[in-house]
Write a protein that holds these residues in place. Structure first.
Motif, PDB file in Angstrom:
ATOM      1  N   ALA A   1       0.981  -1.616   0.156  1.00 16.83           N
ATOM      2  CA  ALA A   1      -0.175  -0.077   0.088  1.00 16.83           C
ATOM      3  C   ALA A   1       0.513   1.267  -0.024  1.00 16.83           C
ATOM      4  O   ALA A   1       2.149   1.072  -0.912  1.00 16.83           O
ATOM      5  CB  ALA A   1      -0.926  -0.084   1.409  1.00 16.83           C
ATOM      6  N   CYS A   2       0.234   2.953   0.427  1.00 12.80           N
ATOM      7  CA  CYS A   2       1.151   3.524   0.578  1.00 12.80           C
ATOM      8  C   CYS A   2       0.990   4.127   1.888  1.00 12.80           C
ATOM      9  O   CYS A   2      -0.684   4.269   2.227  1.00 12.80           O
ATOM     10  CB  CYS A   2       1.214   4.238  -0.709  1.00 12.80           C
ATOM     11  SG  CYS A   2       1.002   6.067  -0.346  1.00 12.80           S
TER      12      CYS A   2
ATOM     13  N   ARG B   1      -8.279   2.551   9.255  1.00 13.90           N
ATOM     14  CA  ARG B   1      -8.727   1.866   9.860  1.00 13.90           C
ATOM     15  C   ARG B   1      -9.449   0.760   9.783  1.00 13.90           C
ATOM     16  O   ARG B   1     -10.156  -0.056  10.205  1.00 13.90           O
ATOM     17  CB  ARG B   1     -10.182   3.144   9.840  1.00 13.90           C
ATOM     18  CG  ARG B   1      -9.857   4.835  10.406  1.00 13.90           C
ATOM     19  CD  ARG B   1     -10.769   5.239  10.125  1.00 13.90           C
ATOM     20  NE  ARG B   1     -11.489   5.446   8.822  1.00 13.90           N
ATOM     21  CZ  ARG B   1     -12.102   6.487   8.279  1.00 13.90           C
ATOM     22  NH1 ARG B   1     -10.642   7.195   8.051  1.00 13.90           N
ATOM     23  NH2 ARG B   1     -12.169   6.455   7.625  1.00 13.90           N
ATOM     24  N   HIS B   2      -9.085   0.196   8.647  1.00 12.76           N
ATOM     25  CA  HIS B   2      -9.747  -0.736   7.618  1.00 12.76           C
ATOM     26  C   HIS B   2      -8.420  -1.898   7.345  1.00 12.76           C
ATOM     27  O   HIS B   2      -8.819  -3.395   6.311  1.00 12.76           O
ATOM     28  CB  HIS B   2     -10.119  -0.604   6.032  1.00 12.76           C
ATOM     29  CG  HIS B   2     -11.442   0.335   6.492  1.00 12.76           C
ATOM     30  ND1 HIS B   2     -12.491   0.547   6.858  1.00 12.76           N
ATOM     31  CD2 HIS B   2     -11.253   1.837   6.032  1.00 12.76           C
ATOM     32  CE1 HIS B   2     -12.998   1.588   6.402  1.00 12.76           C
ATOM     33  NE2 HIS B   2     -12.462   2.626   6.270  1.00 12.76           N
ATOM     34  N   VAL B   3      -7.633  -1.485   7.704  1.00 12.93           N
ATOM     35  CA  VAL B   3      -6.013  -2.861   7.474  1.00 12.93           C
ATOM     36  C   VAL B   3      -5.824  -3.306   8.005  1.00 12.93           C
ATOM     37  O   VAL B   3      -5.010  -2.476   9.829  1.00 12.93           O
ATOM     38  CB  VAL B   3      -5.791  -2.294   5.873  1.00 12.93           C
ATOM     39  CG1 VAL B   3      -6.566  -2.592   4.823  1.00 12.93           C
ATOM     40  CG2 VAL B   3      -4.707  -1.025   6.967  1.00 12.93           C
ATOM     41  N   GLN B   4      -4.477  -4.389   8.098  1.00 13.85           N
ATOM     42  CA  GLN B   4      -3.949  -3.830   9.381  1.00 13.85           C
ATOM     43  C   GLN B   4      -2.105  -3.938   8.601  1.00 13.85           C
ATOM     44  O   GLN B   4      -1.922  -4.775   7.745  1.00 13.85           O
ATOM     45  CB  GLN B   4      -3.928  -5.372  10.200  1.00 13.85           C
ATOM     46  CG  GLN B   4      -5.087  -5.955  11.147  1.00 13.85           C
ATOM     47  CD  GLN B   4      -4.987  -7.147  11.573  1.00 13.85           C
ATOM     48  OE1 GLN B   4      -4.077  -7.441  12.644  1.00 13.85           O
ATOM     49  NE2 GLN B   4      -5.730  -7.995  10.508  1.00 13.85           N
ATOM     50  N   VAL B   5      -0.796  -3.447   9.264  1.00 23.48           N
ATOM     51  CA  VAL B   5       0.429  -3.076   8.788  1.00 23.48           C
ATOM     52  C   VAL B   5       0.821  -4.697   8.710  1.00 23.48           C
ATOM     53  O   VAL B   5       0.891  -4.989  10.440  1.00 23.48           O
ATOM     54  CB  VAL B   5       0.769  -2.056   8.990  1.00 23.48           C
ATOM     55  CG1 VAL B   5       2.000  -2.279   8.546  1.00 23.48           C
ATOM     56  CG2 VAL B   5       0.097  -0.583   8.617  1.00 23.48           C
ATOM     57  N   VAL B   6       0.945  -5.606   8.702  1.00 24.86           N
ATOM     58  CA  VAL B   6       2.279  -6.667   8.254  1.00 24.86           C
ATOM     59  C   VAL B   6       3.639  -5.776   8.437  1.00 24.86           C
ATOM     60  O   VAL B   6       5.079  -6.968   9.444  1.00 24.86           O
ATOM     61  CB  VAL B   6       1.940  -7.890   7.204  1.00 24.86           C
ATOM     62  CG1 VAL B   6       2.805  -8.819   7.645  1.00 24.86           C
ATOM     63  CG2 VAL B   6       0.325  -8.067   7.293  1.00 24.86           C
ATOM     64  N   GLY B   7       4.596  -5.388   7.989  1.00 22.38           N
ATOM     65  CA  GLY B   7       6.155  -5.198   7.064  1.00 22.38           C
ATOM     66  C   GLY B   7       6.062  -4.298   6.676  1.00 22.38           C
ATOM     67  O   GLY B   7       5.067  -3.085   6.050  1.00 22.38           O
ATOM     68  N   GLN B   8       7.574  -3.963   6.152  1.00 19.53           N
ATOM     69  CA  GLN B   8       8.158  -3.114   5.481  1.00 19.53           C
ATOM     70  C   GLN B   8       8.807  -3.458   4.977  1.00 19.53           C
ATOM     71  O   GLN B   8      10.256  -4.215   5.090  1.00 19.53           O
ATOM     72  CB  GLN B   8       8.555  -1.422   6.319  1.00 19.53           C
ATOM     73  CG  GLN B   8       7.520  -0.903   7.604  1.00 19.53           C
ATOM     74  CD  GLN B   8       6.815   0.576   6.609  1.00 19.53           C
ATOM     75  OE1 GLN B   8       5.802   0.889   6.886  1.00 19.53           O
ATOM     76  NE2 GLN B   8       7.138   0.579   4.844  1.00 19.53           N
ATOM     77  N   PRO B   9       9.232  -2.510   3.698  1.00 15.53           N
ATOM     78  CA  PRO B   9      10.516  -3.222   2.276  1.00 15.53           C
ATOM     79  C   PRO B   9      11.183  -2.055   3.018  1.00 15.53           C
ATOM     80  O   PRO B   9      11.563  -1.578   3.528  1.00 15.53           O
ATOM     81  CB  PRO B   9      10.190  -2.842   1.209  1.00 15.53           C
ATOM     82  CG  PRO B   9       8.948  -1.643   1.938  1.00 15.53           C
ATOM     83  CD  PRO B   9       7.981  -2.218   2.419  1.00 15.53           C
TER      84      PRO B   9
ATOM     85  N   LEU C   1       6.683   2.259   1.627  1.00 18.37           N
ATOM     86  CA  LEU C   1       5.153   1.302   1.858  1.00 18.37           C
ATOM     87  C   LEU C   1       5.230   0.003   2.464  1.00 18.37           C
ATOM     88  O   LEU C   1       5.805  -1.075   2.396  1.00 18.37           O
ATOM     89  CB  LEU C   1       4.821   0.721   0.156  1.00 18.37           C
ATOM     90  CG  LEU C   1       5.604   1.730  -1.088  1.00 18.37           C
ATOM     91  CD1 LEU C   1       5.656   0.640  -2.559  1.00 18.37           C
ATOM     92  CD2 LEU C   1       4.443   2.619  -1.450  1.00 18.37           C
ATOM     93  N   PRO C   2       4.161   0.662   3.221  1.00 17.71           N
ATOM     94  CA  PRO C   2       3.582  -1.154   4.020  1.00 17.71           C
ATOM     95  C   PRO C   2       3.336  -2.287   2.943  1.00 17.71           C
ATOM     96  O   PRO C   2       2.539  -2.241   2.125  1.00 17.71           O
ATOM     97  CB  PRO C   2       2.785  -0.628   4.372  1.00 17.71           C
ATOM     98  CG  PRO C   2       2.050   0.988   4.371  1.00 17.71           C
ATOM     99  CD  PRO C   2       2.933   1.228   3.288  1.00 17.71           C
ATOM    100  N   TYR C   3       3.518  -3.335   3.951  1.00 20.77           N
ATOM    101  CA  TYR C   3       3.161  -4.344   3.451  1.00 20.77           C
ATOM    102  C   TYR C   3       1.654  -4.562   4.173  1.00 20.77           C
ATOM    103  O   TYR C   3       1.699  -4.360   5.810  1.00 20.77           O
ATOM    104  CB  TYR C   3       3.277  -5.687   4.200  1.00 20.77           C
ATOM    105  CG  TYR C   3       5.068  -5.671   2.418  1.00 20.77           C
ATOM    106  CD1 TYR C   3       4.487  -5.546   1.272  1.00 20.77           C
ATOM    107  CD2 TYR C   3       5.828  -6.234   3.236  1.00 20.77           C
ATOM    108  CE1 TYR C   3       5.773  -5.741   1.102  1.00 20.77           C
ATOM    109  CE2 TYR C   3       7.422  -6.003   2.484  1.00 20.77           C
ATOM    110  CZ  TYR C   3       7.446  -6.028   1.627  1.00 20.77           C
ATOM    111  OH  TYR C   3       8.112  -5.760   0.632  1.00 20.77           O
ATOM    112  N   ILE C   4       0.865  -4.643   3.646  1.00 21.72           N
ATOM    113  CA  ILE C   4      -0.704  -4.845   4.830  1.00 21.72           C
ATOM    114  C   ILE C   4      -1.916  -6.399   4.737  1.00 21.72           C
ATOM    115  O   ILE C   4      -1.096  -6.697   3.263  1.00 21.72           O
ATOM    116  CB  ILE C   4      -1.427  -4.179   4.343  1.00 21.72           C
ATOM    117  CG1 ILE C   4      -2.549  -3.851   2.997  1.00 21.72           C
ATOM    118  CG2 ILE C   4      -0.982  -2.188   4.310  1.00 21.72           C
ATOM    119  CD1 ILE C   4      -3.121  -2.666   2.025  1.00 21.72           C
ATOM    120  N   THR C   5      -2.940  -6.235   5.545  1.00 22.75           N
ATOM    121  CA  THR C   5      -3.603  -7.628   5.131  1.00 22.75           C
ATOM    122  C   THR C   5      -4.559  -6.506   5.649  1.00 22.75           C
ATOM    123  O   THR C   5      -4.865  -6.434   6.353  1.00 22.75           O
ATOM    124  CB  THR C   5      -3.095  -8.526   6.360  1.00 22.75           C
ATOM    125  OG1 THR C   5      -3.810  -9.947   5.848  1.00 22.75           O
ATOM    126  CG2 THR C   5      -3.031  -7.946   7.897  1.00 22.75           C
ATOM    127  N   ALA C   6      -5.852  -7.760   5.138  1.00 26.29           N
ATOM    128  CA  ALA C   6      -6.997  -7.320   5.694  1.00 26.29           C
ATOM    129  C   ALA C   6      -7.555  -7.415   6.940  1.00 26.29           C
ATOM    130  O   ALA C   6      -6.619  -8.253   7.670  1.00 26.29           O
ATOM    131  CB  ALA C   6      -8.175  -8.438   5.344  1.00 26.29           C
TER     132      ALA C   6
END
Length: 275
Positions: A92-93, A103-111, A242-247
């Motif tokens: 994402a960005c 508000r609608h996702v979770q951050v998993v990690g960063q590159p 850019l973050p890595y995200i999940t639902a």
């Protein structure tokens, strides 16, 4: 077959498809070793997104995205992708994240951006580019602070990829404000639709300056002929990339396992664990 989806859309240029697929293969296999039901391949079209009959709703009963089946099938709407309840993993960005996506996702990690000039760990910056010969070329500041040639860019025509882009406009706006200026320093501002389009617009004289994130600039030097007609005249300050995200609905155990998998891949050039 996994019912979950994944995507890596942010640097998925046509010339990069093989490398992006290889990146997902590495991530997918690491996730599967953690017993995560990762999909075989990434999605690149709205038509590849699972149907959500009636659209996507938030916890407060607000419709936040239509059923993907109603979208143009051969395009990819990243904002709708990010909101899909079956989303396991995507880029994402931080622009959209700050504007409500978080508000609608979770951050998993960063590159990691260590491989790119203007990057350091999870931080990246944007190169300010103008046509060759219109300003002196500069290197990325070692301290990661903004380097803005205010007199050079004043009264120029600015182009940006999208209004919600951190790298294309928001970061530059904040750096200008810190320097006592704002976007009014430019004679005009216009949306190009993408970083690559911004580079081409500057090279062709339809705009004078653009802010291009450091990874996109590296790709442009590899694949976009117009990049040979522009030079870097300044830099935005380094910010989180850019973050890595999940639902939002992805189980906590799965999120934890994905973070462990990313940590196991941390020695590879593009991936870091978050937090």
């Amino acid at each position: 077959m996994s019912e979950l989806i994944a995507a890596l859309p942010m640097y998925d240029w046509p010339e990069m498809r093989g490398e992006v697929d290889a990146q997902w293969t590495s991530l997918r296999d690491a996730f599967r070793r953690k017993d995560i039901d990762a999909p075989q391949s990434i999605v690149r079209r709205n038509g590849d997104l699972p149907i959500v009959s009636g659209g996507i709703w938030d916890d407060e009963g607000n419709l936040i995205s239509p059923d993907p089946a109603t979208l143009p099938p051969d395009e990819l709407d990243s904002h709708k992708l990010w909101l899909h309840p079956a989303l396991l993993f995507a880029q994402a960005c931080w622009g959209p994240m700050e504007l409500g996506l978080s508000r609608h996702v979770q951050v998993v990690g960063q590159p990691s951006y260590d491989a790119y000039e203007g990057g350091q760990g999870e931080l990246y910056s944007s190169a300010l580019v103008m046509r060759a010969g219109e300003g002196p070329e500069v290197r990325s500041p070692a301290d990661g602070k903004a380097l803005l040639p205010l007199d050079l860019i004043r009264d120029r025509r600015f182009t940006f990829n999208s209004l919600d882009s951190m790298s294309g406009i928001i970061a530059l706006t904040r750096d200008l404000e810190a320097a006592g200026e704002n976007l009014d320093i430019f004679s005009s501002s216009g949306e190009s639709g993408g970083h690559r389009d911004s580079i081409v617009a500057v090279a062709e004289g339809r705009a004078d300056i653009a802010a291009i994130d450091c990874e996109s600039w590296t790709l442009a030097q590899r694949f976009e002929p117009a990049a040979r007609k522009v030079v870097i005249v300044g830099w935005t300050a380094r910010r989180k990339g850019l973050p890595y995200i999940t639902a939002r609905t992805t189980p906590e155990k799965t999120v934890h396992s994905m973070r462990e998998a990313l940590a196991g891949l941390a020695e590879q050039p593009r991936i870091q664990r978050v937090g």
